[in-house]
Structures are given as structure tokens and as C-alpha cells.
Scaffold this motif. Structure first.
Motif, PDB file in Angstrom:
ATOM      1  N   ASN A 305       0.827  -1.208   0.000  1.00  0.00           N
ATOM      2  CA  ASN A 305       0.000   0.000   0.000  1.00  0.00           C
ATOM      3  C   ASN A 305       0.863   1.259   0.000  1.00  0.00           C
ATOM      4  OD1 ASN A 305      -3.061  -0.809   0.672  1.00  0.00           O
ATOM      5  ND2 ASN A 305      -1.691  -2.213   1.756  1.00  0.00           N
ATOM      6  N   VAL A 306       0.477   2.226  -0.818  1.00  0.00           N
ATOM      7  CA  VAL A 306       1.175   3.503  -0.871  1.00  0.00           C
ATOM      8  C   VAL A 306       0.880   4.280   0.411  1.00  0.00           C
ATOM      9  CG1 VAL A 306       1.384   5.717  -2.077  1.00  0.00           C
ATOM     10  CG2 VAL A 306       1.042   3.613  -3.384  1.00  0.00           C
ATOM     11  N   ILE A 307       1.910   4.838   1.022  1.00  0.00           N
ATOM     12  CA  ILE A 307       1.688   5.707   2.179  1.00  0.00           C
ATOM     13  C   ILE A 307       2.153   7.141   1.900  1.00  0.00           C
ATOM     14  CG2 ILE A 307       1.701   3.848   3.875  1.00  0.00           C
ATOM     15  CD1 ILE A 307       4.505   4.699   4.670  1.00  0.00           C
ATOM     16  N   VAL A 308       3.061   7.323   0.936  1.00  0.00           N
ATOM     17  CA  VAL A 308       3.424   8.680   0.498  1.00  0.00           C
ATOM     18  C   VAL A 308       3.389   8.692  -1.024  1.00  0.00           C
ATOM     19  CG1 VAL A 308       5.140  10.523   0.518  1.00  0.00           C
ATOM     20  CG2 VAL A 308       4.898   9.046   2.516  1.00  0.00           C
ATOM     21  N   LYS A 309       2.578   9.588  -1.590  1.00  0.00           N
ATOM     22  CA  LYS A 309       2.428   9.664  -3.043  1.00  0.00           C
ATOM     23  C   LYS A 309       3.702  10.210  -3.698  1.00  0.00           C
ATOM     24  CE  LYS A 309      -2.480  10.777  -2.430  1.00  0.00           C
ATOM     25  NZ  LYS A 309      -3.539  11.797  -2.651  1.00  0.00           N
ATOM     26  N   SER A 310       3.767  10.074  -4.995  1.00  0.00           N
ATOM     27  CA  SER A 310       4.928  10.577  -5.732  1.00  0.00           C
ATOM     28  C   SER A 310       5.071  12.093  -5.603  1.00  0.00           C
ATOM     29  CB  SER A 310       4.812  10.199  -7.222  1.00  0.00           C
ATOM     30  OG  SER A 310       3.614  10.716  -7.769  1.00  0.00           O
ATOM     31  N   THR A 311       3.975  12.778  -5.254  1.00  0.00           N
ATOM     32  CA  THR A 311       4.005  14.226  -5.034  1.00  0.00           C
ATOM     33  C   THR A 311       4.596  14.589  -3.681  1.00  0.00           C
ATOM     34  OG1 THR A 311       1.778  14.170  -4.088  1.00  0.00           O
ATOM     35  CG2 THR A 311       1.959  14.532  -6.477  1.00  0.00           C
ATOM     36  N   GLY A 312       4.815  13.571  -2.834  1.00  0.00           N
ATOM     37  CA  GLY A 312       5.303  13.817  -1.481  1.00  0.00           C
ATOM     38  C   GLY A 312       4.195  13.964  -0.461  1.00  0.00           C
ATOM     39  N   GLU A 313       2.923  13.881  -0.924  1.00  0.00           N
ATOM     40  CA  GLU A 313       1.789  14.026  -0.014  1.00  0.00           C
ATOM     41  C   GLU A 313       1.479  12.692   0.657  1.00  0.00           C
ATOM     42  OE1 GLU A 313      -3.025  15.017  -0.175  1.00  0.00           O
ATOM     43  OE2 GLU A 313      -1.822  15.026  -2.010  1.00  0.00           O
ATOM     44  N   PRO A 314       1.388  12.679   1.989  1.00  0.00           N
ATOM     45  CA  PRO A 314       1.028  11.431   2.679  1.00  0.00           C
ATOM     46  C   PRO A 314      -0.394  11.011   2.326  1.00  0.00           C
ATOM     47  CG  PRO A 314       1.959  13.036   4.208  1.00  0.00           C
ATOM     48  CD  PRO A 314       1.672  13.766   2.938  1.00  0.00           C
ATOM     49  N   THR A 315      -0.622   9.724   2.220  1.00  0.00           N
ATOM     50  CA  THR A 315      -1.978   9.212   1.986  1.00  0.00           C
ATOM     51  C   THR A 315      -2.757   9.196   3.292  1.00  0.00           C
ATOM     52  OG1 THR A 315      -1.330   6.927   2.393  1.00  0.00           O
ATOM     53  CG2 THR A 315      -1.158   7.728   0.112  1.00  0.00           C
ATOM     54  N   TYR A 316      -4.072   9.006   3.154  1.00  0.00           N
ATOM     55  CA  TYR A 316      -4.915   8.878   4.349  1.00  0.00           C
ATOM     56  C   TYR A 316      -4.454   7.687   5.183  1.00  0.00           C
ATOM     57  CZ  TYR A 316      -8.998   8.177   7.299  1.00  0.00           C
ATOM     58  OH  TYR A 316      -9.828   8.001   8.379  1.00  0.00           O
ATOM     59  N   PHE A 317      -3.996   6.634   4.517  1.00  0.00           N
ATOM     60  CA  PHE A 317      -3.541   5.443   5.228  1.00  0.00           C
ATOM     61  C   PHE A 317      -2.333   5.761   6.102  1.00  0.00           C
ATOM     62  CE2 PHE A 317      -1.306   1.109   4.808  1.00  0.00           C
ATOM     63  CZ  PHE A 317      -1.945   0.610   5.937  1.00  0.00           C
ATOM     64  N   ALA A 318      -1.441   6.617   5.608  1.00  0.00           N
ATOM     65  CA  ALA A 318      -0.266   7.001   6.388  1.00  0.00           C
ATOM     66  C   ALA A 318      -0.683   7.725   7.662  1.00  0.00           C
ATOM     67  CB  ALA A 318       0.649   7.890   5.545  1.00  0.00           C
ATOM     68  N   SER A 319      -1.637   8.644   7.514  1.00  0.00           N
ATOM     69  CA  SER A 319      -2.143   9.363   8.692  1.00  0.00           C
ATOM     70  C   SER A 319      -2.783   8.394   9.677  1.00  0.00           C
ATOM     71  CB  SER A 319      -3.173  10.416   8.270  1.00  0.00           C
ATOM     72  OG  SER A 319      -2.623  11.345   7.389  1.00  0.00           O
ATOM     73  N   ASP A 320      -3.524   7.442   9.129  1.00  0.00           N
ATOM     74  CA  ASP A 320      -4.233   6.478   9.974  1.00  0.00           C
ATOM     75  C   ASP A 320      -3.251   5.626  10.776  1.00  0.00           C
ATOM     76  OD1 ASP A 320      -6.869   6.137  10.621  1.00  0.00           O
ATOM     77  OD2 ASP A 320      -7.161   4.397   9.330  1.00  0.00           O
ATOM     78  N   ILE A 321      -2.161   5.233  10.152  1.00  0.00           N
ATOM     79  CA  ILE A 321      -1.143   4.453  10.871  1.00  0.00           C
ATOM     80  C   ILE A 321      -0.566   5.276  12.017  1.00  0.00           C
ATOM     81  CG2 ILE A 321       1.080   3.280  10.707  1.00  0.00           C
ATOM     82  CD1 ILE A 321       0.444   2.717   7.755  1.00  0.00           C
ATOM     83  N   ALA A 322      -0.201   6.524  11.707  1.00  0.00           N
ATOM     84  CA  ALA A 322       0.388   7.396  12.732  1.00  0.00           C
ATOM     85  C   ALA A 322      -0.610   7.654  13.860  1.00  0.00           C
ATOM     86  CB  ALA A 322       0.831   8.714  12.096  1.00  0.00           C
ATOM     87  N   TYR A 323      -1.868   7.849  13.499  1.00  0.00           N
ATOM     88  CA  TYR A 323      -2.912   8.112  14.495  1.00  0.00           C
ATOM     89  C   TYR A 323      -3.084   6.921  15.434  1.00  0.00           C
ATOM     90  CZ  TYR A 323      -7.692   9.059  16.237  1.00  0.00           C
ATOM     91  OH  TYR A 323      -8.807   9.264  17.014  1.00  0.00           O
ATOM     92  N   HIS A 324      -3.094   5.723  14.894  1.00  0.00           N
ATOM     93  CA  HIS A 324      -3.280   4.545  15.745  1.00  0.00           C
ATOM     94  C   HIS A 324      -2.019   4.213  16.541  1.00  0.00           C
ATOM     95  CE1 HIS A 324      -6.969   4.151  13.446  1.00  0.00           C
ATOM     96  NE2 HIS A 324      -7.383   3.345  14.396  1.00  0.00           N
ATOM     97  N   ARG A 325      -0.872   4.546  15.989  1.00  0.00           N
ATOM     98  CA  ARG A 325       0.352   4.411  16.785  1.00  0.00           C
ATOM     99  C   ARG A 325       0.282   5.352  17.985  1.00  0.00           C
ATOM    100  NH1 ARG A 325       5.200   7.065  17.298  1.00  0.00           N
ATOM    101  NH2 ARG A 325       7.066   5.798  17.672  1.00  0.00           N
ATOM    102  N   ASN A 326      -0.255   6.553  17.759  1.00  0.00           N
ATOM    103  CA  ASN A 326      -0.431   7.512  18.849  1.00  0.00           C
ATOM    104  C   ASN A 326      -1.380   6.960  19.907  1.00  0.00           C
ATOM    105  OD1 ASN A 326      -2.596   9.720  19.781  1.00  0.00           O
ATOM    106  ND2 ASN A 326      -0.578  10.677  19.787  1.00  0.00           N
ATOM    107  N   LYS A 327      -2.451   6.306  19.488  1.00  0.00           N
ATOM    108  CA  LYS A 327      -3.424   5.760  20.435  1.00  0.00           C
ATOM    109  C   LYS A 327      -2.783   4.725  21.348  1.00  0.00           C
ATOM    110  CE  LYS A 327      -7.510   6.172  17.398  1.00  0.00           C
ATOM    111  NZ  LYS A 327      -8.586   5.439  16.709  1.00  0.00           N
ATOM    112  N   PHE A 328      -2.005   3.842  20.735  1.00  0.00           N
ATOM    113  CA  PHE A 328      -1.458   2.719  21.506  1.00  0.00           C
ATOM    114  C   PHE A 328      -0.123   3.050  22.188  1.00  0.00           C
ATOM    115  CE2 PHE A 328      -4.267   0.166  18.703  1.00  0.00           C
ATOM    116  CZ  PHE A 328      -4.938  -0.542  19.680  1.00  0.00           C
ATOM    117  N   LYS A 329       0.781   3.691  21.474  1.00  0.00           N
ATOM    118  CA  LYS A 329       2.132   3.874  22.016  1.00  0.00           C
ATOM    119  C   LYS A 329       2.308   5.194  22.763  1.00  0.00           C
ATOM    120  CE  LYS A 329       4.876   0.693  19.293  1.00  0.00           C
ATOM    121  NZ  LYS A 329       6.178   0.474  18.618  1.00  0.00           N
TER     122      LYS A 329
END
Length: 558
Positions: A305-329
Motif C-alpha cells: 500500500n502507498v503511504i506517500v504519493k509521488s508528489t510527497g503528499e502522505p496518503t490517508y492510510f499514512a495518517s491512519d497508521i500514525a494516528y493509531h500508533r499515537n493511540k497505543f504507544k
């Protein structure tokens, strides 16, 4: 847990002790047996509760289930809450509750008050429930409302089950959808001033955009004309305006949050960079086609799965991973429950894979999918909003049928089931409407208790042993089921059990009213009058508690 209140747990504890003795006689480990199921039998003439445990033990015990049942029952000790334990073919054990024990529960319920049914076994567990989380680009519609009601009710019930619950709204305020929203508002702002405008491709069309534009004009006047920084200057104001509207609409539905978490904050802190760094250090990232990919195939996913587009923009999935890492860690929640819309079904597996990549136990992440809602007005399907032309908002639905009806009907089906919302039924003021039927049972109790107080009847010292009529005992049994339902909902994450319980409780209450006169003018009936007043006082406690757990009113009158 307050085992004294939860009959199933009391039965399970005693049954487990009997099973332990029988197992020792056969040199069988209890680990082979698993969870002991206890249910209410289909035919209540067989007893109040039953278990099919002997049928499940034939392999381990190498014996007939009826023989196994007899062996277990032979070890049953004398208890104050069970008057009879019997065996029924082909291998059931039935339990009948003791009448005197039930009668004494009436006092317990009244003394526990609003705490009745609560337990403390989970008091060290911190749970986050994240729900609604609509992009702040438009009003909340009925599809979101269902998840909102499920989430807020589940939070109420899990709190009663002893969990420390945080209710969170994730603000998706980063990414392309916000730029489209800002561009749409700016276009309508220019239209308002009579300046040529063009909506961005894929922009937002609803009339509410014009409302936001008018507020922008009130705040900024004409200062955004020909201003190259116009979007940036009005962005936060427009976002806050939309979030306030969303919050107000949800409050009308009695949905509130402990925390509103901004997606942008992930990028304004180290959360996002730390997440990417951790995934990279564990070799879960790769560059391909000028984009950055999460190598989910290393974790048994079908594709990366793409997490950073070729434009350098993070995907929604990338944000979601970081958000859930924040919840747990970062915030260290013991369990996280997400309530998503049906369009997010396909994202569950890859997010769980990302948790495993971050060494987070993915079993601690529970994701509930709230399925589609169809609104019906009689035989007609309601397709459009009176105002926006493309969806029915929460505000419109609450104005039409009321928040109590919204909450009850959204809760009656499991989240995974699609549902039809019958607006005509929801507005009926008759027993055909389950909301009316339940709330009327509570109002009826309040009216009788008020009448007793006006007549200066003191029912505190009632003789509860007089409550031996089948309708009286059935009502007490129904009241005592609340602790089980709270436990069941918190364990299964299925709040639809609560409205079904409330409806069943109302049916027993109404049957009691029909067959048992509460206040009698006959002096010979003084003792039974006091006992029945004590009973309906307990019923009032349970009705109010059940309705409050669903986020509904417990009215004094109808």
C-alpha cells in the motif's frame, strides 16, 4: 465484577466448582472444557436458566450426556439463589431461581440506584472509542448518525461495565478534501460579492457552503478579494465553523466527545515522522514509482500500500497508521474501538497489518462497521434532504422524529446489518412504537409512585415476601437481567442487546400492571400495596438506567 448482581456469573461460578470436582474424578483438565455457556431456555417452564454443557463434554468424558449431567448436578451445593437444579434430555441442566432470593433483590436494586448493574472488574482498563470522525467539509448525515449512536451508547455501557472510556472524534483536517472544501467556500464567497467564480473540480455543492461563505464574509469582510493568501486566511475559520455545526448537530442527538483529535497535529508534532521512521527501521517501507510503499505483503496481506504519493503528499492510510500508533504507544490505551462506515470495510486488514509492523497487538484494535441506513416514510424511500438535495442530515432527522426515536431505532440492529428506519413508526404515540411503549412503562411507574406519595403511603418497610404472583416474580427476574446485558454488550461490543432488553422489560412491566393492582383503597390490601410499590420503585431504577445507557430520556409523564 459485582457477581451478586449478575445471575449468569453466579451460576457459572458454582457450576465451574461442580465441574472441577467431576473433572478431577475423571482426570480431565478444565483447560479442555473451555467457556461455560449459560442461557435462558426457550421454554421458561423448564427453568430460568440452562446450560448445554453436558452435551459438549461427551468427547472428554466418553459418556452419555445425561449421565454427565447427573454427575455435575450431584455436586451442586446448597445455594441461596437457586431453589432447584434438574436434568433434561438430551443433556441439559436447568436452574430455577429461589423466590425469596428474588424478592430480596428488590431492596438491592433500590439501594444500588443508578449504580445497579455496574461492575468493577475492568476498572484498570483504559479504552478509546473513536466514532463519527466525519470530514469537517459538510453536515453529519443519517449514515454517520447510526455510527454516532452506536459509539456513544457503547461508551455509556462500557463505562458501566467498569472501563475507563475516552470518546474521541478524529478530525480529518488535512489532505485534498479540505482544500476542495476551502476552494468551494472561497468560490461562494466571491459569488456573494458579485465577483466571477468557479467551483473547484470535485468541489462541494451543498447550500451549506453558501452559509459558511456568508459567515466568512461577516468575519473577513472584503479583505479576501484578490488576496493570494485568501484560502489560508479563511481555512481555520471555515474548519471551526463546520466543526461547531457538526458538534451542535451531534449534541441534538445526545452525542458528545471527550476529545477532538486533529489529523494536522500528527504532522505538527513528531508523531508522523516517528511512525515513518519506525516502519523504515523495521524494513517495512520501500520506494517504487517515486512513491513510498508500506510492504504489507511481508505481513500476509495480498498487496502493498502507498503511504506517500509521488508528489510527497502522505496518503490517508499514512495518517491512519500514525494516528493509531499515537493511540497505543503515545497515549497507551489498552483497547481501541473504531466505528467506521461501510465504505471503509476494505481498510481493516491493512491497518491491522500496520499495527503488527509496529509491534502492537492487533487484537487490541477492534473495528466495527456501521452499515447503510435507508429512511422510509410509509412505503416511500426518503432519498433527499429538503435543503441540500443530496443527503438527509442528522439535524433534519432529529427535527422530524426526535432524538430518542433516532437513538432507539439506530440501536435495534447490529452494526453489521443494513437497516431501514421507519420514520412513520418512529413518530407514533402508541404501543406499536417501541420507544413509546418503553417510555410509557417508565412514566406509568412515576405516576403511580407520585400518587402513592400524594396519598402519604410509606412503602419503605414493605413485606417483600408477598411478591409471589407470577407476574411479580417475572418482573423481578427481568430487572435482574440488566447486569447480564451490560456485561454482554461490553464483552461482545454489540449494543443492540440493550434496546431489545428494554423492550422485553417493558412487556413484563405492562403485564404486571394488567394483572396486579398496585394501589388499592381496600385497607386489607395495605401490605401488598406497599410491596408492589417497592417493586415498581425498583423497576423505575432499572428503566431509567436502561434508557440512560441508550442515551434516551426517562420521562415522568407522556
Amino acid at each position: 465484577m459485582l457477581v451478586e448482581s449478575n445471575i449468569k456469573e453466579k451460576l457459572r461460578d458454582v457450576l465451574f466448582g461442580c465441574l472441577k470436582k467431576v473433572s478431577e474424578n475423571h482426570n480431565i483438565s478444565l483447560d479442555e472444557i473451555g467457556f461455560v455457556e449459560i442461557d435462558r431456555p426457550a421454554n421458561l417452564e423448564h427453568g430460568d436458566y440452562a446450560t448445554n454443557l453436558p452435551l459438549r463434554l461427551t468427547k472428554q468424558f466418553k459418556n452419555n450426556p445425561m449421565v454427565i449431567a447427573d454427575q455435575i448436578v450431584s455436586e451442586w451445593p446448597e445455594t441461596d439463589f437457586v431453589s432447584d437444579v434438574s436434568v433434561a434430555a438430551p443433556g441439559f441442566i436447568n436452574f430455577k431461581l429461589d423466590d425469596q432470593w428474588l424478592q430480596n433483590r428488590v431492596t438491592q436494586i433500590i439501594e444500588d440506584g443508578s449504580c445497579f448493574g455496574n461492575n468493577t472488574v475492568n476498572d484498570a482498563k483504559h479504552v478509546m472509542i473513536e466514532f463519527v470522525s466525519v470530514n469537517p467539509t459538510g453536515p453529519v448525515h443519517v449514515g454517520h448518525a447510526r455510527g454516532a449512536v452506536i459509539g456513544s451508547s457503547l461508551a455509556n455501557i462500557m463505562s458501566a461495565a467498569g472501563y475507563h472510556v475516552t470518546r474521541e472524534y478524529y478530525i480529518n483536517d488535512a489532505g485534498n478534501q479540505m482544500q476542495l472544501f476551502f476552494g468551494s467556500v472561497l468560490a461562494r464567497y466571491r459569488e456573494l460579492l458579485g465577483i466571477p467564480f468557479e467551483l473547484p473540480e470535485g468541489g462541494y455543492q451543498g447550500d451549506y457552503i453558501k452559509d459558511v461563505a456568508e459567515l466568512v464574509h461577516s468575519e473577513f469582510g472584503d479583505s479576501l478579494i484578490d488576496n493570494p493568501e485568501a484560502i489560508n486566511e479563511m481555512a481555520q475559520f471555515s474548519t471551526d465553523t463546520m466543526l461547531n455545526a457538526i458538534s451542535d448537530d451531534l449534541c441534538e442527538l445526545r452525542v458528545e466527545f471527550d476529545n477532538w483529535f486533529s489529523e494536522k497535529s500528527l504532522f505538527g508534532s513528531d508523531e508522523y515522522t516517528d511512525t515513518i521512521g519506525e516502519l523504515e527501521s523495521k524494513s517495512y517501507l520501500k520506494e517504487m514509482d517515486s512513491a513510498l510503499w508500506f510492504v504489507s505483503t511481508m505481513l500476509e496481506e495480498e498487496k502493498d500500500n502507498v503511504i506517500v504519493k509521488s508528489t510527497g503528499e502522505p496518503t490517508y492510510f499514512a495518517s491512519d497508521i500514525a494516528y493509531h500508533r499515537n493511540k497505543f504507544k503515545t497515549r497507551e490505551f489498552d483497547q481501541v474501538i473504531d466505528i467506521w462506515g461501510a465504505d471503509h470495510q476494505g481498510h481493516i486488514s491493512r491497518l491491522k497489518a500496520a499495527m503488527r509492523a509496529l509491534d502492537i497487538d492487533d487484537s487490541k484494535l477492534k473495528i466495527l462497521i456501521s452499515q447503510m441506513v435507508t429512511l422510509k416514510q410509509g412505503d416511500e424511500i426518503v432519498k433527499a434532504s429538503k435543503r441540500t438535495g443530496d443527503f438527509v442530515t442528522v439535524k433534519e432527522l432529529v427535527e422530524e422524529v426526535g432524538s430518542d426515536a433516532c437513538r432507539y431505532f439506530f440501536l435495534t440492529r447490529s452494526a453489521s446489518s443494513q437497516m431501514e428506519f421507519d420514520m412513520e413508526l418512529a413518530k407514533k404515540t402508541s404501543n406499536e412504537n417501541p420507544v413509546y411503549y418503553i417510555q410509557y412503562a417508565h412514566a406509568r411507574i412515576k405516576n403511580i409512585l407520585a400518587l402513592a406519595s400524594d396519598n402519604e403511603i410509606d412503602w419503605y418497610q414493605a413485606d417483600l415476601s408477598l411478591l409471589n404472583n407470577i407476574h411479580e416474580l417475572n418482573l423481578i427476574k427481568a430487572l435482574m437481567r440488566l447486569p447480564e446485558v451490560i456485561y454482554q454488550v461490553a464483552d461482545s461490543l454489540e449494543p443492540h442487546h440493550m434496546p431489545h432488553y428494554a423492550l422485553e422489560l417493558a412487556s413484563y412491566a405492562h403485564a404486571f400492571y394488567e394483572h396486579c393492582r398496585v394501589i388499592s383503597s381496600n385497607p386489607d390490601d395495605e401490605a401488598i400495596t406497599k410491596a408492589r410499590l417497592r417493586l415498581i420503585e425498583a423497576a423505575q431504577v432499572v428503566f431509567e438506567k436502561s434508557l440512560n445507557l441508550m442515551g434516551m430520556d426517562a420521562p415522568d409523564r407522556m
